[in-house]
Design an enzyme around this catalytic site. Structure first.
Site, PDB file in Angstrom:
ATOM      1  N   TRP A 199       1.096  -1.002  -0.042  1.00  0.00           N
ATOM      2  CA  TRP A 199       0.043   0.048   0.121  1.00  0.00           C
ATOM      3  C   TRP A 199       1.000   1.328  -0.141  1.00  0.00           C
ATOM      4  O   TRP A 199       1.618   1.428   1.184  1.00  0.00           O
ATOM      5  CB  TRP A 199      -0.730  -0.237   1.362  1.00  0.00           C
TER       6      TRP A 199
ATOM      7  N   ASN B  40       7.199  -2.761   5.941  1.00  0.00           N
ATOM      8  CA  ASN B  40       5.701  -2.307   6.364  1.00  0.00           C
ATOM      9  C   ASN B  40       6.129  -0.926   7.234  1.00  0.00           C
ATOM     10  O   ASN B  40       6.765  -1.086   8.138  1.00  0.00           O
ATOM     11  CB  ASN B  40       4.843  -3.064   7.042  1.00  0.00           C
TER      12      ASN B  40
ATOM     13  N   GLU C  44     -16.871   5.366   2.053  1.00  0.00           N
ATOM     14  CA  GLU C  44     -15.748   4.207   1.896  1.00  0.00           C
ATOM     15  C   GLU C  44     -16.074   3.132   0.806  1.00  0.00           C
ATOM     16  O   GLU C  44     -15.145   2.832   0.030  1.00  0.00           O
ATOM     17  CB  GLU C  44     -15.627   3.251   3.344  1.00  0.00           C
TER      18      GLU C  44
END
Ligand code: HGA
Length: 609
Positions: free
Chosen positions: A75, A99, A491
């Protein structure tokens, strides 16, 4: 956020890496990749942008073999979504998946460039791997020692797994600010950013703590704490069932999780209601009870859906327990100079227990003189649970859908129990506690009733799915419900939705009302209903399209649709009224055909600040 899996085994691990990185897809990602050490002691790496299925296809064609390797779903935080920015990143014989965020990556990048390192990506992660290589080249020390020295140069939050093709028997895992767990096997061991990735393989986990570095081999694991001493960390046996992570008969995880709410609430209440008259939290001891007796203020900090749960509980703390309560978004709490109220108790809320903003707020709060702190969380071994003085677990079960649903209603269930407990301790009598216990026992049945309204809600969704904007209104403890309803819709359907307290309409937003603007109102029968009816009238006269969820008959004008809901007790009305709004968001997104479980740009468990 980013998902990590890694393994050191005796068998070919390609299938393990692919299958288990796929399990982390739900966290939200934009690209994925893997690397293994092959028979020639070199790296084989595969990376691609898009779905993990594409990585699976691409990898299968290559017929790779390796017994040690790592995989990642990204991400992006630093550098756009592209194949060259996809992890793993490699510097000569060292490969990494990471991460987190390295805040001083620009300075380090320019330092390393001066040393002759060529950067193939725009990521902060590539800085780490070149730094490790440079340190090793300079010092000739082991990767573990090099890691220690290099970490001192990094600023930010990070978890990572590193492997060295010159030393293909071990993985090195580092945990700092983002979660990392070790899954224990027989003559094989695994690493992942989330136990869900490993549940099909093992139930035994070690949760690495802040500052830990672990050397993970087939036969053994060595963990060094932040003072560089060897440390034994507890092995936690997970009670999460692998089957519970499957979608079963449902189309989406979000749908499954909405319908699971009666069960999740029952599990959250289980073993906590004594003789149907009092609330018992086995997690809390005498010290906490004493703190509850003396506290005069509550400060709650949370993000997103958890923030909305906290907002509801503010109403409960103040109206039921007469305790002043402030609620703040975690990133804001951590960004300003704080004045702490007298005898204040600090509470955090988080589904994952890894929300970086909330974790940071907790760490800051510890230096500020609160009476104590407590986290309400859905994940037993999580960082928030480990770092808080006290914790209360919600028993929602694993939540996979990025848009939280059952974690919200179970957080509210725990918060209401907590309010009741604190009232009893302070007042030294338990009338209110008894009343709340009775109502909480009914709650799962009430939710079952409202879920039966799904068809009617689906019909409303069909009228709304092509709208560009939708307003949500609520008054009192229904205002946070309006906020949560608007958040769900944004969302997963990407429709612009905003929430206002009903009374605020005339102070500005009324200007938005015309025949194209739908307004969703939750209006339970209570002392505020008459005022809400006046607001409804104001909208009606301006031609807005009104959709009301209420247990009261409301005079219908042409542009009003009433969805009559079953009766619910006033205290638990917020927990009840969010359910139709969750369903509405779900069915609108279903009609639009968006990616409901993995909405664009979003991630489950927000482990970066
Ligand atoms: N900063 C790294 C990793 C991003 C991350 O951890 N996201 O959750 C990158 O941008 O690749």
């Amino acid at each position: 956020m980013c998902g990590i899996v890694a393994a050191v085994t005796q068998r070919n691990i390609i299938n393990f890496l692919l299958e288990n990185i796929k399990r982390l897809e739900y966290r939200g990602y934009d690209s994925s990749g893997l690397a293994i050490i092959n028979k020639n002691n070199n790296f084989s790496r595969v990376r691609c942008v898009g779905k993990v299925n594409e990585l699976i296809e691409k990898t299968k064609k290559k017929k790779l073999f390796g017994t040690i390797g790592l995989a990642h779903t990204r991400w992006a935080t630093h550098g756009k979504v592209s194949e060259k920015n996809t992890h793993p990143h490699i510097s000569s014989h060292i490969a990494i998946v990471h991460n987190g965020i390295i805040e001083n990556s620009f300075q380090l990048r320019s330092l390393l460039t001066k040393q002759g390192y060529i950067f193939y990506s725009e990521t902060d992660t590539e800085v780490i791997v070149h730094l490790l290589h440079w340190e090793q080249k300079k010092t000739g020390k082991s990767l573990l020692e090099v890691m220690r020295n290099s970490l001192m140069k990094l600023q930010g939050n990070y978890s990572m797994v590193v492997m060295d093709s010159h030393n293909p028997s071990k993985l090195i895992a580092v945990c700092s600010g983002c979660p990392l767990i070790i899954g224990l096997g027989t003559k094989e061991n695994f690493i992942a950013s989330d136990q869900i990735a490993l549940l099909n393989i093992t139930k035994r986990f070690i949760y690495l703590k802040e500052g830990d570095i672990a050397i993970v081999k087939r036969e053994n694991i060595k963990i060094f704490n932040k003072d560089n001493s060897i440390i034994k960390r507890k092995i936690i046996k997970s009670d999460v069932k692998y089957e519970s992570v499957k979608k079963g008969k449902y189309k989406h995880y979000m749908e499954k999780e909405i319908y699971e709410q009666p069960k999740s609430i029952r599990n959250t209440l289980k073993n906590r209601l004594k003789n149907n008259t009092s609330i018992y939290f086995p997690e809390l001891g005498l010290k906490e009870i004493n703190i509850f007796l003396h506290l005069e203020h509550i400060q709650i900090v949370a993000c997103g859906t958890s923030y909305h749960a906290a907002m509801v509980s503010k109403h409960w703390f103040e109206s039921i327990a007469n305790i002043p309560c402030d609620v703040e978004v975690a990133s804001e709490f951590s960004s300003r100079k704080l004045a702490v109220r007298k005898k204040s108790f600090f509470i955090t809320l988080s589904q994952s227990g890894e929300t970086a903003d909330t974790l940071r707020a907790l760490r800051i709060s510890k230096k500020l003189g609160y009476l104590g702190n407590l986290t309400i969380c859905n994940m037993k071994g999580s960082s928030l649970v480990q770092e808080s003085d006290n914790y209360l677990l919600t028993k929602a079960g694993v939540e996979i859908g990025v848009a939280s649903t059952k974690s919200f209603t179970t957080q509210l269930t725990v918060l209401l129990m907590l309010v009741a407990k604190i009232v009893s301790i302070k007042k030294k009598e338990n009338d209110i506690e008894k009343k709340i216990v009775k109502i909480l026992t009914i709650l799962p049945y009430r939710i079952e009733e409202i879920l039966k309204k799904n068809k009617e809600i689906q019909n409303i969704a069909k009228k709304l799915y092509n709208k560009k904007n939708i307003l949500f209104l609520g008054r009192g403890d229904q205002y946070p419900i309006a906020m949560e309803g608007a958040l769900k819709l944004k969302e997963i359907s990407y429709i612009h939705a905003e929430a206002y307290p009903s009374g605020e309409l005339k102070h500005g937003p009324l200007a938005l009302i015309d025949k194209n603007m739908p307004i969703i109102i939750t209006a339970p029968k209570n002392s505020l209903l008459e005022k809400t009816k006046k607001n409804i009238q104001e909208i009606c006269t301006r031609g807005g399209l009104i959709y009301i969820f209420s247990d009261e008959e409301i005079n219908l004008e042409k542009n009003i649709t009433l969805l009559k809901v079953p009766y619910v007790e006033e205290i638990i009305a917020p927990i009840f009224y969010i359910v139709p709004l969750q369903l509405l968001a779900y069915y609108i997104a279903l009609s639009k055909g968006t990616n409901i479980d993995q909405p664009r740009n979003l991630a489950k468990s927000v482990t970066v600040e």
